[in-house]
Write a protein that holds these residues in place. Structure first.
Motif, PDB file in Angstrom:
ATOM      1  N   ALA A 180       8.286   2.547 -66.005  1.00  0.00           N
ATOM      2  CA  ALA A 180       8.799   2.920 -64.684  1.00  0.00           C
ATOM      3  C   ALA A 180       7.616   3.338 -63.821  1.00  0.00           C
ATOM      4  CB  ALA A 180       9.811   4.046 -64.795  1.00  0.00           C
ATOM      5  N   TYR A 181       7.540   2.754 -62.631  1.00  0.00           N
ATOM      6  CA  TYR A 181       6.381   2.967 -61.768  1.00  0.00           C
ATOM      7  C   TYR A 181       6.834   3.117 -60.326  1.00  0.00           C
ATOM      8  CZ  TYR A 181       4.120   1.188 -65.940  1.00  0.00           C
ATOM      9  OH  TYR A 181       3.725   1.006 -67.246  1.00  0.00           O
ATOM     10  N   GLU A 182       6.031   3.859 -59.558  1.00  0.00           N
ATOM     11  CA  GLU A 182       6.332   4.076 -58.149  1.00  0.00           C
ATOM     12  C   GLU A 182       5.376   3.271 -57.279  1.00  0.00           C
ATOM     13  OE1 GLU A 182       6.241   8.261 -57.427  1.00  0.00           O
ATOM     14  OE2 GLU A 182       8.187   8.599 -58.389  1.00  0.00           O
ATOM     15  N   ILE A 183       5.929   2.619 -56.261  1.00  0.00           N
ATOM     16  CA  ILE A 183       5.132   1.862 -55.297  1.00  0.00           C
ATOM     17  C   ILE A 183       5.244   2.544 -53.943  1.00  0.00           C
ATOM     18  CG2 ILE A 183       5.093  -0.274 -53.956  1.00  0.00           C
ATOM     19  CD1 ILE A 183       5.434  -1.816 -56.460  1.00  0.00           C
ATOM     20  N   SER A 184       4.096   2.953 -53.426  1.00  0.00           N
ATOM     21  CA  SER A 184       4.051   3.627 -52.129  1.00  0.00           C
ATOM     22  C   SER A 184       3.246   2.851 -51.103  1.00  0.00           C
ATOM     23  CB  SER A 184       3.462   5.041 -52.287  1.00  0.00           C
ATOM     24  OG  SER A 184       4.262   5.816 -53.162  1.00  0.00           O
ATOM     25  N   GLU A 185       2.628   1.743 -51.522  1.00  0.00           N
ATOM     26  CA  GLU A 185       1.819   0.928 -50.612  1.00  0.00           C
ATOM     27  C   GLU A 185       2.325  -0.503 -50.645  1.00  0.00           C
ATOM     28  OE1 GLU A 185      -0.426   2.261 -48.736  1.00  0.00           O
ATOM     29  OE2 GLU A 185      -0.466   4.251 -49.685  1.00  0.00           O
ATOM     30  N   VAL A 186       2.412  -1.137 -49.487  1.00  0.00           N
ATOM     31  CA  VAL A 186       2.922  -2.500 -49.429  1.00  0.00           C
ATOM     32  C   VAL A 186       2.011  -3.462 -50.198  1.00  0.00           C
ATOM     33  CG1 VAL A 186       1.770  -3.154 -47.271  1.00  0.00           C
ATOM     34  CG2 VAL A 186       3.973  -4.202 -47.889  1.00  0.00           C
ATOM     35  N   GLU A 187       0.727  -3.147 -50.292  1.00  0.00           N
ATOM     36  CA  GLU A 187      -0.200  -4.009 -51.044  1.00  0.00           C
ATOM     37  C   GLU A 187       0.175  -4.046 -52.529  1.00  0.00           C
ATOM     38  OE1 GLU A 187      -1.982  -2.807 -47.300  1.00  0.00           O
ATOM     39  OE2 GLU A 187      -1.166  -1.590 -48.950  1.00  0.00           O
ATOM     40  N   SER A 188       0.635  -2.928 -53.058  1.00  0.00           N
ATOM     41  CA  SER A 188       1.064  -2.892 -54.460  1.00  0.00           C
ATOM     42  C   SER A 188       2.325  -3.714 -54.674  1.00  0.00           C
ATOM     43  CB  SER A 188       1.313  -1.443 -54.900  1.00  0.00           C
ATOM     44  OG  SER A 188       0.140  -0.673 -54.784  1.00  0.00           O
ATOM     45  N   LEU A 189       3.209  -3.691 -53.682  1.00  0.00           N
ATOM     46  CA  LEU A 189       4.418  -4.507 -53.754  1.00  0.00           C
ATOM     47  C   LEU A 189       4.062  -5.983 -53.752  1.00  0.00           C
ATOM     48  CD1 LEU A 189       7.517  -4.609 -53.752  1.00  0.00           C
ATOM     49  CD2 LEU A 189       7.427  -4.568 -51.261  1.00  0.00           C
ATOM     50  N   GLU A 190       3.127  -6.367 -52.910  1.00  0.00           N
ATOM     51  CA  GLU A 190       2.689  -7.765 -52.852  1.00  0.00           C
ATOM     52  C   GLU A 190       2.060  -8.200 -54.175  1.00  0.00           C
ATOM     53  OE1 GLU A 190       0.102  -7.608 -49.498  1.00  0.00           O
ATOM     54  OE2 GLU A 190       1.746  -7.717 -48.016  1.00  0.00           O
TER      55      GLU A 190
END
Length: 199
Positions: A94-104
């Motif tokens: 389980a991980y948290e994404i706070s930056e759109v670059e990480s989502l990409e």
């Protein structure tokens, strides 16, 4: 194949029916969540839970083309009918994404279109997206429970009034197949902030 060691589960994650089908087929292991309208944030309180197919919000244009054929297999049901279970899941990451670059960076590993994933990211922008890596187990027989108003509403988690037995379940993918599916995504996700599980 190994059988599940769980006896029964009451905690339930409500997820698009097409996503549940993809998890059960071993075509994906990633779920991208931010919580329902009734929830202040998405929190993973249990490391194992039933998977409840939801029907109201899923639309074929919101998932990548290679997954859209699964939509044709999904029955035309509503969320205010009997609860139908065919699987449960264990959280393997389980991980948290706070930056759109990480989502990409994880785009190729989940089933949602980049546009839809980014729209979820930007909804309630102060809250991170949660990425779950789930290992899915298939129940030996489908289980149907009566609908209750306590299950209604746009929410991620539902506590069942009666537990569902998971005895005799088997993994959707064997150990090698699961490792092959999730290893590339984990290379990216391990650089991110872990999300709490089981508290």
């Amino acid at each position: 194949m190994e059988s599940s060691q769980h006896g029964s589960l009451r905690h339930t994650l409500k997820e698009w029916a097409v996503a549940v089908r993809a998890l059960e087929r071993g075509e994906t292991a990633l779920v991208v969540r931010k919580g329902g309208i009734r929830e202040k944030a998405f929190a993973v309180k249990d490391s194992s839970f039933m998977l409840l197919p939801g029907y109201e919000h899923q639309r074929p244009e919101l998932i990548k083309p290679e997954y859209r054929q699964l939509m044709e297999e999904i029955p035309d049901l509503t969320d205010d009918g009997p609860l139908r279970f065919t699987s449960f899941a264990e959280v393997k990451g389980a991980y948290e994404i706070s930056e759109v670059e990480s989502l990409e960076a994880i785009d190729q590993y989940h089933m949602w279109t980049p546009e839809y994933a980014e729209s979820r990211f930007r909804w309630r922008p102060k809250k991170p997206l949660t990425i779950l890596i789930l290992r899915t187990y298939l129940l030996p027989e489908p289980v149907e429970l009566p609908y209750s108003e306590v299950y209604a509403g746009c929410r991620s988690w539902i506590e069942l009034q009666a537990p569902v037995s998971t005895q005799g379940s088997r993994p959707a993918l064997d150990d090698g197949g699961f490792e092959k599916l999730v290893s590339p995504a984990l290379e990216v996700l391990r650089r991110l902030e872990p999300a709490p599980v089981g508290f």
